[in-house]
Scaffold this motif. Structure first.
Motif, PDB file in Angstrom:
ATOM      1  N   PRO A 239       0.803  -1.229   0.000  1.00 10.95           N
ATOM      2  CA  PRO A 239       0.000   0.000   0.000  1.00 10.95           C
ATOM      3  C   PRO A 239       0.834   1.276   0.000  1.00 10.95           C
ATOM      4  N   CYS A 240       2.118   1.181   0.362  1.00 11.09           N
ATOM      5  CA  CYS A 240       2.949   2.385   0.317  1.00 11.09           C
ATOM      6  C   CYS A 240       3.486   2.635  -1.086  1.00 11.09           C
ATOM      7  N   TYR A 241       3.174   1.731  -2.013  1.00 13.39           N
ATOM      8  CA  TYR A 241       3.576   1.876  -3.418  1.00 13.39           C
ATOM      9  C   TYR A 241       5.077   2.139  -3.536  1.00 13.39           C
ATOM     10  N   HIS A 242       5.827   1.242  -2.934  1.00 16.18           N
ATOM     11  CA  HIS A 242       7.283   1.327  -2.925  1.00 16.18           C
ATOM     12  C   HIS A 242       7.840   0.200  -3.783  1.00 16.18           C
ATOM     13  N   ASP A 285       6.459  -7.866   1.984  1.00 19.84           N
ATOM     14  CA  ASP A 285       5.861  -7.262   3.179  1.00 19.84           C
ATOM     15  C   ASP A 285       4.949  -6.113   2.780  1.00 19.84           C
ATOM     16  N   ASN A 286       3.772  -6.089   3.366  1.00 25.13           N
ATOM     17  CA  ASN A 286       2.817  -4.998   3.144  1.00 25.13           C
ATOM     18  C   ASN A 286       3.333  -3.690   3.722  1.00 25.13           C
ATOM     19  N   ASP A 287       4.069  -3.748   4.810  1.00 25.21           N
ATOM     20  CA  ASP A 287       4.332  -2.574   5.642  1.00 25.21           C
ATOM     21  C   ASP A 287       5.826  -2.407   5.924  1.00 25.21           C
ATOM     22  N   THR A 288       6.617  -2.378   4.846  1.00 19.68           N
ATOM     23  CA  THR A 288       8.065  -2.284   4.986  1.00 19.68           C
ATOM     24  C   THR A 288       8.647  -1.390   3.901  1.00 19.68           C
ATOM     25  N   TRP A 289       9.599  -0.560   4.306  1.00 20.77           N
ATOM     26  CA  TRP A 289      10.410   0.206   3.355  1.00 20.77           C
ATOM     27  C   TRP A 289      11.786  -0.438   3.337  1.00 20.77           C
ATOM     28  N   HIS A 290      12.175  -0.920   2.168  1.00 25.13           N
ATOM     29  CA  HIS A 290      13.462  -1.600   2.036  1.00 25.13           C
ATOM     30  C   HIS A 290      14.302  -0.813   1.036  1.00 25.13           C
ATOM     31  N   GLU A 291      15.271  -0.069   1.537  1.00 29.22           N
ATOM     32  CA  GLU A 291      16.126   0.767   0.685  1.00 29.22           C
ATOM     33  C   GLU A 291      17.362  -0.022   0.277  1.00 29.22           C
ATOM     34  N   THR A 292      17.475  -0.285  -1.023  1.00 28.95           N
ATOM     35  CA  THR A 292      18.606  -1.063  -1.523  1.00 28.95           C
ATOM     36  C   THR A 292      19.394  -0.333  -2.601  1.00 28.95           C
ATOM     37  N   ASP A 293      18.760   0.596  -3.301  1.00 31.83           N
ATOM     38  CA  ASP A 293      19.430   1.283  -4.404  1.00 31.83           C
ATOM     39  C   ASP A 293      20.174   2.532  -3.966  1.00 31.83           C
ATOM     40  N   PHE A 294      19.711   3.152  -2.880  1.00 28.33           N
ATOM     41  CA  PHE A 294      20.272   4.425  -2.424  1.00 28.33           C
ATOM     42  C   PHE A 294      20.279   5.454  -3.554  1.00 28.33           C
ATOM     43  N   THR A 639      12.941  -0.388   7.189  1.00 31.20           N
ATOM     44  CA  THR A 639      12.104   0.247   8.208  1.00 31.20           C
ATOM     45  C   THR A 639      10.713  -0.356   8.118  1.00 31.20           C
ATOM     46  N   ASP A 640      10.074  -0.612   9.259  1.00 31.08           N
ATOM     47  CA  ASP A 640       8.732  -1.188   9.214  1.00 31.08           C
ATOM     48  C   ASP A 640       7.779  -0.398  10.094  1.00 31.08           C
TER      49      ASP A 640
END
Length: 711
Positions: A239-242, A285-294, A639-640
């Motif tokens: 839902p965060c469209y990430h 995950d529905n509710d996770t921000w996973h930053e991999t590209d920076f 981040t979750d």
């Protein structure tokens, strides 16, 4: 004589013949009339059936377009083709042009609509409404299914209503009918004549908080395709469209990580090659921000200070590290002479050289230092004969317009040494065509400043061949001549003042008169566009730096944040720390900036987040080792927060090309449905001329797409 006239009537035979003809004529007329009457009756029936079928379909269309595909419940449960359905609809109840939503931005469903068949003679297509809809049913598919089953069994909704619902049933039409409802799963094609990467919207699905599974099944291939692979570069199922890098997702089974267009930065993908009928499953995950590209996507508010992002080709991922550990300056770059050469024999014997390295504050031909660093070392190169150099000094220039060292600033001149056979020496001999690198010098490099290298070339004519780079670009001004040369005898100490760059001994703009105390300084003094022997300058890592993320939108007001964690390589003596801030304001109005928020422990791998808010931003602090030869490497950050159940438009960046096939997608075990196909046939029996019944029918097939999906 008068004769009597003869009189004669119809014979019996004639009368009978006439009667037969009359009967036949009347029969034919009556038969024609009946035929016309029956035809007219059939036309009336056909017309009525056409009206009924179109009325039913248009009514169903109007209702379904106010609903959502994922909210539909079907009867009989578990069938491949259905005969009844239940779904919610929503209205703009306050007339503001928008469908009403709750505090979590979810649609408020106003009523439940059920289309079902009430068996009888004839059958009846019935529309049952339950209003106001019981809000407790919206997230309870089992209860909705039980309600639909009861309505179909009872023929109305009186006993199926729950809470404050009131059931009302209306007959759409009464007639014999066949009615099939078939949800359609979207099939997606990966074929294209040439390889490319394309963003594809797969459809809407209701995702649960936490983990959700996505199963891709190969269905075949385009007639012109050479294969039926599935390739995914990025995937968005939250839902965060990430967008998440597909290779970082949890693969439950089936897919492998392979190169994606190596010529485009060696990016990677998930690749599935098992062919038609096979499938693979990933978990998101529905509710996770996973930053991999920076990378600097979205708002473009991310920034790096003394840090760089690059591809780790060994581990196939993007990393962030401290700036440095690379060449910051090269003679060939400053001169644009990428081959170099050498001067005639003995041209540089007994010479002292002072060369300006042009940094960012020289205009127009500066900005030639590429990287910052806490320390540096010099690289010297010989031409086709050996080169011996000594009395090497390096430091920051006093200003852009002088060739003097800065004795008052932080760039005080440092003597340069070399390591030879385990011993520190101040003079080094470089074999023909080879290079020698100095020891590390405690002079920090700032790309916005300028630096000077001074050194003496031996008086030995067999060791006076520096590699030469000649600047022929013809820039005018005080920086046109980057090198000053003084002839002398290095064996008797002729060069100390010039080499060390004592203030005022040699002006960059004009050459002063000889100083009686130092008459050797201007002897054979020459300005030159040639750079002799100094091939490059390498820097260590900077002392410290930061990576500040973009501002991330969880799409959930007052999100209850959980933790931030990271994967990093932290060599001995290095450290990584984190700050996190959050707010419901996208501009962080009134929120303390970084530096006032306590950071995490330097060598931790996670920490709890005590704040709440829709928007999140983090800053990573990177510290190099004491000798600045090691840097921490940040590989990813997660981040979750506590998520919610929500409709999501499933999107991905997929490979398309000759070797990619067709596929369908299931979410949490259910096919991703994109539309509802309705087949409705109404028919009626009518008498034909041969006393046999004839079937009159009206049939329509239509595909309906609910319009509130994803809202």
């Amino acid at each position: 004589m008068i004769s009597k006239a003869s009189s004669k009537g119809f014979t019996l035979v004639e009368v009978m013949a006439a009667m037969v003809i009359l009967v036949v004529a009347v029969g034919l007329a009556l038969s024609g009339y009946l035929f016309i009457l029956k035809k007219a009756n059939q036309a009336d029936i056909q017309h009525e059936l056409d009206i009924n079928v179109q009325t039913a379909i248009e009514r169903l269309k109007a209702d379904l377009r106010l609903s959502s595909m994922d909210e539909i419940v079907y009867y009989p449960e578990g069938s491949n083709s259905y005969t009844a359905l239940s779904f919610p609809i929503a209205y703009d109840s306050d007339g503001d042009g928008l469908i009403e939503r709750d505090a979590n931005k979810h649609i408020i469903w106003d009523e439940t609509i059920v289309y079902h068949i009430r068996p009888g003679t004839p059958d009846e297509l019935v529309r049952t409404t339950l209003k106001p809809r019981n809000p407790n049913l919206s997230n309870d598919k089992t209860a909705l299914q039980n309600q639909l089953n009861a309505i179909v069994a009872d023929g109305d909704g009186e006993d199926a209503a729950t809470g404050s619902e009131v059931a009302t049933s209306k007959i759409i039409f009464a007639n014999l009918l066949d009615w099939k409802l078939n949800p359609r799963a979207g099939e997606f094609s990966g074929y294209a004549p040439e390889d490319k990467l394309e963003e594809v919207s797969l459809g809407y699905a209701l995702l649960n908080a936490g983990n959700n599974t996505f199963t891709f099944k190969v269905t075949g291939q385009h007639p012109y395709a050479t294969g039926d692979y599935i390739g995914i570069d990025k995937f968005m199922g939250s839902p965060c469209y990430h967008y998440r890098d597909a290779e970082t997702l949890t693969v439950i089974d089936g897919a492998t990580v392979n190169d994606l267009y190596p010529s485009y930065g060696n990016r990677h993908r998930l690749l599935f090659k098992e062919g038609a009928g096979n499938s693979f499953t990933i978990q998101v995950d529905n509710d996770t921000w996973h930053e991999t590209d920076f990378d600097f996507s979205s708002r473009g508010l991310a920034n790096k200070e003394n840090a760089v992002t690059e591809t780790d080709h060994v581990n196939n991922d993007e990393i962030t590290r401290l700036e440095g550990n690379e060449l910051t300056w090269e003679a060939e770059t400053q001169t644009w002479d990428y081959s170099g050469g050498q001067n005639p024999t003995n041209a540089w014997v007994s010479t002292a050289v002072r060369t300006l390295l042009k940094g960012g504050n020289i205009d127009p031909n500066g900005s030639l230092l590429g990287h910052n660093g806490a320390r540096c070392r010099l690289i010297f190169k010989a031409a086709d004969e050996p080169l011996q150099i000594g009395q090497v000094f390096f430091g920051e220039s006093a200003s852009p317009n002088t060739i003097d060292f800065d004795f008052n600033g932080i760039g005080i001149t440092n003597e340069v040494t070399f390591l030879e056979y385990g011993t520190i020496v101040r003079e080094i001999t470089i074999p023909a065509t080879e290079t020698k690198m100095s020891n590390w010098i405690d002079v920090p490099i700032d790309t916005e400043k300028n630096y000077i290298a001074s050194y003496a070339i031996t008086g030995d004519t067999t060791k006076d061949a520096p590699k030469i780079w000649h600047d022929t670009r013809g820039y005018a001004g005080p920086h046109e001549w980057p090198t000053r040369i003084v002839k002398g005898d290095p064996t008797n100490g002729s060069f100390p003042g010039f080499i060390k760059g004592l203030p005022g001994l040699l002006s960059w703009i004009s050459i002063s008169e000889p100083d009686p105390a130092h008459p050797y300084i201007l002897e054979n003094n020459v300005s030159s566009r040639k750079i002799a022997g100094l091939a490059g300058v390498e820097v260590s890592y900077v002392e410290k730096g930061t990576y500040t993320s973009d501002i991330f939108d969880t799409m959930l007001d007052n999100a209850a944040l959980g933790y931030i964690s990271w994967n990093a390589d932290i060599p001995a003596g290095t450290a990584i720390g984190f700050d996190v801030r959050s707010s419901d304001n996208p501009f962080f109005t009134g929120v303390p900036d970084f530096g006032t928020v306590p950071a995490s422990a330097p060598n931790a791998s996670s920490m709890n987040i005590t704040t709440t808010g829709r928007y999140i931003q983090f800053r990573a602090y990177l510290q190099s080792s004491a000798d600045h030869q090691q840097t921490p490497i940040l590989r990813d950050v997660t981040t979750d927060w506590t998520g919610v159940r929500r409709i999501v438009n499933i999107t991905g960046k997929f490979d398309k090309g000759p070797s990619f096939g067709n596929f369908i997608l299931s979410v949490n075990g259910d096919p991703l449905q994109t539309a509802l196909q309705v087949d409705l046939k109404i028919y009626e029996k009518s008498a034909a001329m041969n006393q046999q019944n004839r079937e009159v029918s009206s049939e329509v097939k239509v595909e309906i797409t609910p319009r509130n999906s994803g809202l």
